[in-house]
Enzyme design. Structure first.
Site, mmCIF file in Angstrom:
data_model
loop_
_atom_site.group_PDB
_atom_site.id
_atom_site.type_symbol
_atom_site.label_atom_id
_atom_site.label_comp_id
_atom_site.label_asym_id
_atom_site.label_seq_id
_atom_site.Cartn_x
_atom_site.Cartn_y
_atom_site.Cartn_z
ATOM 1 C CG ASN A 1 -1.772 1.210 1.373
ATOM 2 O OD1 ASN A 1 -1.793 2.056 0.476
ATOM 3 N ND2 ASN A 1 -2.493 1.314 2.483
ATOM 4 C CE LYS B 1 -0.250 3.158 4.798
ATOM 5 N NZ LYS B 1 -0.132 3.246 6.237
ATOM 6 C CG HIS C 1 -5.814 1.831 5.464
ATOM 7 N ND1 HIS C 1 -5.382 2.738 6.405
ATOM 8 C CD2 HIS C 1 -4.773 1.002 5.219
ATOM 9 C CE1 HIS C 1 -4.112 2.457 6.704
ATOM 10 N NE2 HIS C 1 -3.721 1.414 6.003
ATOM 11 C CD GLU D 1 -2.955 5.372 6.890
ATOM 12 O OE1 GLU D 1 -2.997 5.402 5.649
ATOM 13 O OE2 GLU D 1 -1.988 4.893 7.528
ATOM 14 C CD GLU E 1 -3.335 -2.408 7.338
ATOM 15 O OE1 GLU E 1 -2.330 -2.705 6.717
ATOM 16 O OE2 GLU E 1 -3.898 -1.303 7.239
ATOM 17 N N GLY F 1 2.697 2.432 10.793
ATOM 18 C CA GLY F 1 3.629 3.546 10.634
ATOM 19 C C GLY F 1 4.330 3.938 11.915
ATOM 20 C CB SER G 1 5.543 -1.617 11.956
ATOM 21 O OG SER G 1 5.110 -0.287 12.185
HETATM 22 P P1 13P Z 1 3.151 0.459 7.649
HETATM 23 O O1 13P Z 1 3.679 -0.824 7.071
HETATM 24 O O2 13P Z 1 3.859 1.675 7.115
HETATM 25 O O3 13P Z 1 3.084 0.422 9.138
HETATM 26 O O4 13P Z 1 1.645 0.609 7.125
HETATM 27 C C1 13P Z 1 0.781 -0.468 7.208
HETATM 28 C C2 13P Z 1 -0.443 -0.139 6.465
HETATM 29 O O5 13P Z 1 -1.196 0.736 6.860
HETATM 30 C C3 13P Z 1 -0.721 -0.882 5.219
HETATM 31 O O6 13P Z 1 -1.996 -0.623 4.745
#
Ligand code: 13P
Length: 252
Positions: free
Chosen positions: A9, A11, A98, A100, A170, A176, A215
């Site tokens: 992803n 982003k 997601h 976010e 997740e 992150g 992560s």
């Molecule tokens: P990270 O791997 O940067 O922690 O992000 C995970 C994520 O949100 C994948 O959709």
């Protein structure tokens, strides 16, 4: 045998040129892999056409996904992108729910149900994200939270539709932050998710891919992927580096 999947992803990262380069690198590094991992990349909307062309030109095994889609089919929805548009851009998957998007853009389970239905009726596969926040885990509510995310959206599907769903666990506190769930924490939740799915879709639960995200990186992927109910990863930061992403794919 459940499918093994590693999805990147991206982003809101990379310029279009950087995205093309990254897709080329990932395609090159994976072209000689002979494991049975399905590889998916999820660039921003603006990159989908060019990245899709890179993958098509190279007859790549890497597949394309979008990070979101509209909750309507077409019409006066300024700024939105429909599932049919994504399909035309050769997307095979759409990430939905997601954290976010739930947190920063107010996506509710109700909106997600509309989106998942549109994705499935267009013949694309949703990668449906669930996960608890830190305070919810600390209050020991993580199972309850994840179960309700599944029940309010996935339980409303018919079995034949649900058969096309990929789930991604997740934990919000691990996204992150550099703070990964331990492989035992991941396995505990993945096994729980599979039980919740089995309560409604007994016939499909064993085959449902459940990915871990948060992560995940080259140094911890093998340990996390070694768990019985972890069928792959949804990778954020580490998917922006082709070498790291491919090392994660090779961790199976
Ligand atoms: P990270 O791997 O940067 O922690 O992000 C995970 C994520 O949100 C994948 O959709």
């Amino acid at each position: 045998m459940r499918k093994k999947i590693v999805a990147g992803n991206w982003k809101m990262n990379t310029s279009i040129a950087e995205g093309e380069l990254l897709a080329n690198q990932i395609d090159f590094l994976t072209s000689t892999l002979d494991n049975d991992v399905q590889i998916i990349i999820t660039p921003p909307y603006t990159h989908l056409q060019k990245v899709g062309m890179v993958l098509k030109d190279h007859k790549s095994k890497v597949e394309l996904a979008a990070q979101n889609c509209a909750d309507h089919t077409s019409g006066a929805y300024t700024g939105e992108v429909s599932v049919e548009m994504l399909k035309e851009l050769t997307c095979k998957y759409v990430i939905l729910g997601h954290s976010e998007r739930r947190e920063y853009y107010g996506e509710t389970n109700e909106t997600l149900l509309k989106k998942i239905n549109l994705v499935l009726s267009a013949g694309l596969k949703p990668i449906f994200c669930v996960g608890e926040k830190l305070e919810e885990r600390e209050a020991n509510k993580h199972f309850e939270v994840v179960a309700s995310q599944i029940k309010e959206v996935l339980y409303k599907l018919r079995g034949v539709e649900f058969a096309n769903v990929i789930v991604a666990y997740e934990p919000v506190w691990a996204i992150g932050t550099g703070k990964t769930a331990t492989s035992d924490q991941a396995e505990e939740m993945h096994a729980y998710i599979r039980r919740v799915i089995a309560d409604k879709f007994a016939q499909y639960a064993d085959e449902t891919p459940i990915l871990y995200g948060g992560s995940c990186k080259p140094s911890n992927a093998a340990e996390i992927f070694s768990k019985e109910n972890v069928d792959g990863g949804l990778i954020g930061g580490a998917s922006l580096n082709a070498q790291d992403f491919v090392t994660i794919i090779k961790s199976f």
